[in-house]
Design an enzyme around this catalytic site. Sequence first.
Site, short mmCIF file in Angstrom:
data_model
loop_
_atom_site.label_atom_id
_atom_site.label_comp_id
_atom_site.label_asym_id
_atom_site.label_seq_id
_atom_site.Cartn_x
_atom_site.Cartn_y
_atom_site.Cartn_z
CG HIS A 17 45.55 44.83 36.02
ND1 HIS A 17 45.62 46.17 35.72
CD2 HIS A 17 44.44 44.37 35.39
CE1 HIS A 17 44.59 46.51 34.95
NE2 HIS A 17 43.85 45.45 34.75
CE LYS A 41 38.53 48.11 26.27
NZ LYS A 41 38.94 47.71 27.63
NE ARG A 90 37.32 44.48 38.02
CZ ARG A 90 37.18 45.39 37.09
NH1 ARG A 90 37.70 46.58 37.23
NH2 ARG A 90 36.49 45.12 35.99
CB SER A 128 42.61 50.92 33.39
OG SER A 128 43.28 49.74 33.77
N1 COA Z 1 42.13 45.14 38.89
C1 COA Z 1 41.83 46.34 38.41
N2 COA Z 1 41.18 46.53 37.24
C2 COA Z 1 40.83 45.45 36.55
C3 COA Z 1 41.11 44.14 37.00
C4 COA Z 1 41.79 44.02 38.24
N3 COA Z 1 42.09 42.85 38.76
N4 COA Z 1 40.63 43.27 36.10
C5 COA Z 1 40.07 43.99 35.13
N5 COA Z 1 40.19 45.30 35.40
C6 COA Z 1 39.65 46.42 34.61
C7 COA Z 1 40.60 46.90 33.57
O1 COA Z 1 41.46 47.86 34.10
C8 COA Z 1 39.67 47.48 32.54
O2 COA Z 1 39.27 48.76 32.95
P1 COA Z 1 38.75 49.86 31.92
O3 COA Z 1 37.65 49.24 31.11
O4 COA Z 1 38.32 50.93 32.83
O5 COA Z 1 39.93 50.26 31.08
C9 COA Z 1 38.45 46.60 32.63
O6 COA Z 1 38.49 46.00 33.89
C10 COA Z 1 38.42 45.56 31.55
O7 COA Z 1 39.46 44.66 31.79
P2 COA Z 1 40.47 44.00 30.77
O8 COA Z 1 41.08 42.89 31.54
O9 COA Z 1 41.42 44.97 30.18
O10 COA Z 1 39.51 43.39 29.76
P3 COA Z 1 39.11 43.85 28.36
O11 COA Z 1 37.63 43.72 28.38
O12 COA Z 1 39.68 45.11 27.92
O13 COA Z 1 39.80 42.71 27.50
C11 COA Z 1 40.21 40.48 26.66
C12 COA Z 1 39.45 41.39 27.61
C13 COA Z 1 41.50 41.09 26.21
C14 COA Z 1 40.51 39.24 27.41
C15 COA Z 1 39.28 40.20 25.49
O14 COA Z 1 38.82 41.41 24.92
C16 COA Z 1 39.94 39.36 24.45
O15 COA Z 1 40.19 38.20 24.67
N6 COA Z 1 40.20 39.95 23.26
C17 COA Z 1 40.75 39.23 22.12
C18 COA Z 1 39.63 38.81 21.15
C19 COA Z 1 38.95 37.60 21.71
O16 COA Z 1 39.47 36.52 21.71
N7 COA Z 1 37.73 37.84 22.21
C20 COA Z 1 37.01 36.83 22.95
C21 COA Z 1 36.10 36.09 22.10
S1 COA Z 1 34.84 35.49 23.14
#
Ligand code: COA
Length: 159
Positions: A17, A41, A90, A128
């Site tokens: 990140h 989550k 990634r 993560s």
């Molecule tokens: N390096 C290391 N790990 C990374 C990374 C990086 N550069 N980028 C992403 N990851 C990992 C995260 O650690 C996480 O790992 P895990 O699933 O093992 O815990 C995984 O990839 C998911 O990444 P994250 O960036 O946390 O995405 P998410 O899927 O949890 O959340 C949001 C994405 C928050 C952007 C999305 O859910 C959101 O916008 N939510 C609000 C509601 C909304 O508007 N939805 C969209 C409508 S289309």
Amino acid sequence: MRTVLYPGTFDPITYGHIDIVKRACELFDKIIVTIAVNPSKHPLFTLEERLYLIKESLSEFPNITVDSFDGLVVDYAKKAGASGIIRGLRAVSDFEYEFQMALMNRKLAENIATIFLMPHEKYTYLNSSIIRDLAQFGSDIGDFVPKVVQDAMKKKFAK
Ligand code: COA
């Protein structure tokens, strides 16, 4: 002034990140790193703990704000005056989910762009969940997360 969001769950923040944040800082004036409060989550760290760990891990960057939101990311972006949403790509396996989310967000808010940045290849296998697994079983996570996160994980799993 170009403001962008970097949303995620950050449970916990990793060097992957941070690598994305570093790249975004070179392109934009202000980055809002924001934790999405996702009721489906069940994070290891509380929201307050994650906010603290992000702030500590990003303290060297001058143009960062750390925050959280619930609801839609595009609504938060509009309120915050952000013109873009940063996401890390990634591997190809990230693409389908990210592509779908980017298109839906564009449908919801035409003028908010999604910008994909690739972390350094040494972080492409990092997420993560893997860090949580390693820490839970006592493995060294020093190559993947800052010291403050390492210490927080040790404390969490010592309980
Ligand atoms: N390096 C290391 N790990 C990374 C990374 C990086 N550069 N980028 C992403 N990851 C990992 C995260 O650690 C996480 O790992 P895990 O699933 O093992 O815990 C995984 O990839 C998911 O990444 P994250 O960036 O946390 O995405 P998410 O899927 O949890 O959340 C949001 C994405 C928050 C952007 C999305 O859910 C959101 O916008 N939510 C609000 C509601 C909304 O508007 N939805 C969209 C409508 S289309």
